[in-house]
Design a protein around this motif. Structure first.
Motif, PDB file in Angstrom:
ATOM      1  N   ARG A   1       0.818  -1.189  -0.080  1.00 50.37           N
ATOM      2  CA  ARG A   1       0.063  -0.123  -0.064  1.00 50.37           C
ATOM      3  C   ARG A   1       1.056   1.250   0.096  1.00 50.37           C
ATOM      4  N   VAL A   2       0.265   2.209  -0.319  1.00 47.74           N
ATOM      5  CA  VAL A   2       0.960   3.536  -0.314  1.00 47.74           C
ATOM      6  C   VAL A   2       0.447   4.415   0.928  1.00 47.74           C
ATOM      7  N   ASN A   3       1.308   4.604   1.875  1.00 50.44           N
ATOM      8  CA  ASN A   3       0.921   5.487   2.973  1.00 50.44           C
ATOM      9  C   ASN A   3       0.586   6.900   2.851  1.00 50.44           C
ATOM     10  N   ALA A   4       0.004   7.675   3.819  1.00 47.71           N
ATOM     11  CA  ALA A   4      -0.102   9.085   3.567  1.00 47.71           C
ATOM     12  C   ALA A   4       1.079   9.999   3.144  1.00 47.71           C
ATOM     13  N   ASP A   5       2.254   9.452   3.427  1.00 47.41           N
ATOM     14  CA  ASP A   5       3.478  10.106   3.211  1.00 47.41           C
ATOM     15  C   ASP A   5       3.943   9.930   1.722  1.00 47.41           C
TER      16      ASP A   5
ATOM     17  N   THR B   1       3.520  -5.140   4.700  1.00 51.66           N
ATOM     18  CA  THR B   1       3.203  -5.523   6.118  1.00 51.66           C
ATOM     19  C   THR B   1       3.348  -7.013   6.287  1.00 51.66           C
ATOM     20  N   PHE B   2       4.078  -7.419   7.437  1.00 52.39           N
ATOM     21  CA  PHE B   2       4.574  -8.829   7.504  1.00 52.39           C
ATOM     22  C   PHE B   2       4.200  -9.233   9.054  1.00 52.39           C
ATOM     23  N   THR B   3       4.089 -10.427   9.066  1.00 53.62           N
ATOM     24  CA  THR B   3       4.135 -11.106  10.479  1.00 53.62           C
ATOM     25  C   THR B   3       5.003 -12.124  10.737  1.00 53.62           C
TER      26      THR B   3
ATOM     27  N   ASN C   1       8.966   0.448  10.119  1.00 54.87           N
ATOM     28  CA  ASN C   1       7.967   1.494  10.699  1.00 54.87           C
ATOM     29  C   ASN C   1       7.047   0.571  11.900  1.00 54.87           C
ATOM     30  N   SER C   2       8.092   0.069  12.907  1.00 50.65           N
ATOM     31  CA  SER C   2       7.518  -0.759  13.923  1.00 50.65           C
ATOM     32  C   SER C   2       8.327  -0.543  15.242  1.00 50.65           C
ATOM     33  N   ASP C   3       7.820  -0.937  16.130  1.00 51.19           N
ATOM     34  CA  ASP C   3       8.875  -1.044  17.420  1.00 51.19           C
ATOM     35  C   ASP C   3       9.920  -2.031  16.902  1.00 51.19           C
ATOM     36  N   ALA C   4      11.268  -1.828  17.217  1.00 55.25           N
ATOM     37  CA  ALA C   4      12.631  -2.729  16.862  1.00 55.25           C
ATOM     38  C   ALA C   4      12.904  -3.312  18.148  1.00 55.25           C
ATOM     39  N   THR C   5      12.307  -3.119  19.145  1.00 58.18           N
ATOM     40  CA  THR C   5      12.738  -4.186  20.290  1.00 58.18           C
ATOM     41  C   THR C   5      11.414  -5.135  20.567  1.00 58.18           C
ATOM     42  N   LEU C   6      11.919  -6.278  20.565  1.00 53.45           N
ATOM     43  CA  LEU C   6      10.879  -7.334  20.875  1.00 53.45           C
ATOM     44  C   LEU C   6      11.342  -8.291  22.056  1.00 53.45           C
ATOM     45  N   SER C   7      10.323  -8.398  22.884  1.00 56.84           N
ATOM     46  CA  SER C   7      10.690  -9.137  24.096  1.00 56.84           C
ATOM     47  C   SER C   7       9.770 -10.565  24.362  1.00 56.84           C
TER      48      SER C   7
ATOM     49  N   PHE D   1       4.357 -10.897  16.121  1.00 56.49           N
ATOM     50  CA  PHE D   1       4.680  -9.694  15.946  1.00 56.49           C
ATOM     51  C   PHE D   1       4.308  -9.011  14.347  1.00 56.49           C
ATOM     52  N   VAL D   2       3.476  -8.010  14.373  1.00 60.85           N
ATOM     53  CA  VAL D   2       3.218  -7.237  13.099  1.00 60.85           C
ATOM     54  C   VAL D   2       3.899  -6.181  12.802  1.00 60.85           C
ATOM     55  N   VAL D   3       4.728  -6.207  11.869  1.00 60.99           N
ATOM     56  CA  VAL D   3       5.671  -5.061  11.569  1.00 60.99           C
ATOM     57  C   VAL D   3       5.314  -4.558   9.831  1.00 60.99           C
ATOM     58  N   SER D   4       5.975  -3.332   9.730  1.00 62.28           N
ATOM     59  CA  SER D   4       5.700  -2.903   8.505  1.00 62.28           C
ATOM     60  C   SER D   4       6.945  -2.211   8.093  1.00 62.28           C
ATOM     61  N   ILE D   5       7.225  -2.344   6.848  1.00 63.43           N
ATOM     62  CA  ILE D   5       8.519  -1.705   6.282  1.00 63.43           C
ATOM     63  C   ILE D   5       8.096  -0.659   4.865  1.00 63.43           C
ATOM     64  N   ASN D   6       8.624   0.552   5.140  1.00 65.97           N
ATOM     65  CA  ASN D   6       8.292   1.256   4.106  1.00 65.97           C
ATOM     66  C   ASN D   6       9.605   2.170   3.423  1.00 65.97           C
ATOM     67  N   THR D   7       9.374   2.341   2.126  1.00 64.66           N
ATOM     68  CA  THR D   7      10.595   3.132   1.518  1.00 64.66           C
ATOM     69  C   THR D   7      10.109   4.134   0.556  1.00 64.66           C
TER      70      THR D   7
END
Length: 458
Positions: free
Chosen positions: A361-365, A371-373, A399-405, A414-420
């Motif tokens: 998808r194309v975000n607001a920016d 998006t990945f799980t 575009n997500s929290d980089a620290t996982l516990s 964990f659901v994470v997203s990557i944008n460029t």
């Protein structure tokens, strides 16, 4: 319609008639000392392993609910259970090789069926007396003495069976919890049901069925002959030396027309499966050495040389070098595979799933976003923190929290997203997710692809 057996010469294969009870005579000797030492060692391991502690917890436990195996500081999840297959494969090859060398010594010395059967026979002898006294007691009419002995024997068997079942269950339920709740009548009905089931199995197998398990139910006795050759050392009777057999008095000269066998029948009386080894090799024989010790004892009493019944092979074990090398190669390959598995195994497991509803998808920016799980498993018994990174794709941003516990043994998604902001030149751009364990710097990587939505001209 009456049923009749075919002529003996037309019978291809037959099993031993085990409808009657076999009264096993107790025997001592060299091989029985070895067997009893192994039995004590194996029972001590069986009982003691659940009591081994590691960091205040049971060191080895099978968690059936979570489908995991806890082993000291690590936890084996289903994907790790390749090691179980490799260990069973190694055990099988070692067993087959030992069988090739010494026949069914596993059955005679270390098989749980044999160990527990002879333990139950030992209890029977302490309560009912010798094998002949036990036979007379069974044939005697009902009496209070007979009732008391039978009750004592079967109650003793049941106690041993319940203890066996409890020990077995302690591999699945922490022993610190199992024993206290079981005897306080606070355990769940499932625990009592499983303990009852395994106790009854032990009672019937070792107390009532005994040799019938080996004769008619165990598949090992059927295919053992496929592993034998002329170099296999089997319990065998020296026909040339022993025949013609016949009784004689101790201290007198051996009759000229008789061999060394005095026909005392002790080799049959001590046999757990009730065969006569003097009739030749039989699939029922479990190579336990009881008849060897009994015969050696008789030979000593008559002043004859020992070894009339002994472990013997038709030819030297070194005559089949190819067979030895083949088994050595398969065992070595399996060991190498186990070592390779251990070196490749990580304490963290990472699996990546792409979102199926929208490839991108194309975000607001105006950036392209995927998006990945992430499915992450902490395969240790301590809490872990991980730093999530992305490698292999320029200008990408997590575009997500980089620290996982994760807690000890925990599995989370964990659901994470990557944008460029930079459009990749290709429709799919390969990259890596990297989990860096902050405690020990262990890196776990998983390949994935970034979908840009571009349509590339052919």
């Amino acid at each position: 319609m009456a049923y009749s057996l075919p002529p003996e010469e037309l019978i291809i294969f037959s099993t031993k008639d085990s409808s009657g009870k076999i009264y096993i005579r107790e025997q001592t000797g060299f091989y029985q000392r070895i067997r009893r030492a192994l039995s004590w060692l194996l029972m001590a391991l069986f009982i003691g392993i659940p009591f081994i502690q590691y960091n205040g917890e049971q060191a080895f436990r099978i968690n059936a609910g979570q489908q995991t195996i806890e082993l000291f500081s690590i936890i084996l999840f289903p994907k790790d259970l390749l090691i179980a297959a490799l260990l069973f494969t190694l055990a099988a090859f070692v067993l087959f090789y030992v069988t090739r060398l010494y026949g069914r010594v596993w059955c005679g010395y270390t098989c749980p069926q044999t160990v527990w059967t002879l333990m139950f026979v030992w209890i029977e002898r302490r309560i009912e007396g010798s094998h002949n006294q036990s036979r007379r007691l069974d044939n005697a009419p009902f009496s209070l003495n007979k009732l008391a002995k039978k009750l004592a024997k079967h109650l003793s068997w049941l106690v041993v069976s319940v203890v066996t079942a409890l020990v077995f269950m302690s591999y699945f339920i922490p022993q610190s919890e199992l024993y206290s709740t079981f005897f306080a009548l606070q355990a769940s009905w499932q625990v009592y049901a499983w303990v009852g089931f395994f106790a009854l199995c032990t009672y019937f197998n070792a107390g009532l069925i005994r040799e019938k398990m080996c004769l008619h139910m165990c598949p090992y006795s059927r295919f053992q002959s496929a592993m034998f050759n002329t170099a296999t050392k089997l319990v065998s009777y020296n026909t040339g030396r022993g025949e013609a057999r016949g009784p004689r008095k101790r201290g007198s000269d051996k009759p000229a027309n008789l061999g060394d066998c005095v026909d005392c029948n002790l080799c049959v009386q001590v046999c757990p499966v009730g065969i006569d080894i003097r009739d030749g090799m039989q699939y029922e024989c479990i190579n336990c050495g009881l008849c060897v010790d009994a015969c050696d004892q008789t030979m000593s009493q008559f002043g004859y040389a020992k070894g009339l019944i002994n472990y013997a092979a038709e030819q030297s074990t070194g005559s089949n070098l190819g067979g030895h090398l083949a088994y050595a190669a398969t065992i070595l390959v399996t060991i190498v595979a186990i070592i390779g598995w251990a070196m490749a195994r990580t304490n963290t497991e990472l699996t990546v799933y792409r979102e199926r509803n929208a490839l991108y998808r194309v975000n607001a920016d105006g950036a392209i976003e995927n998006t990945f799980t992430l499915n992450v498993i902490n395969k240790t018994k301590t809490a872990r923190q991980y730093q999530l990174q992305v490698e292999g794709m320029a200008y990408s941003q997590l575009n997500s929290d980089a620290t996982l516990s994760l807690q000890a043994g925990e599995q989370r998604q964990f659901v994470v997203s990557i944008n460029t902001m930079e459009k990749p030149a290709t429709l799919f751009t390969p990259f890596k997710f990297v989990l860096l364990d902050k405690q020990n710097a262990e890196r776990v990587t998983e390949l994935s692809q970034f979908y840009s939505g571009n349509i590339v001209a052919r």
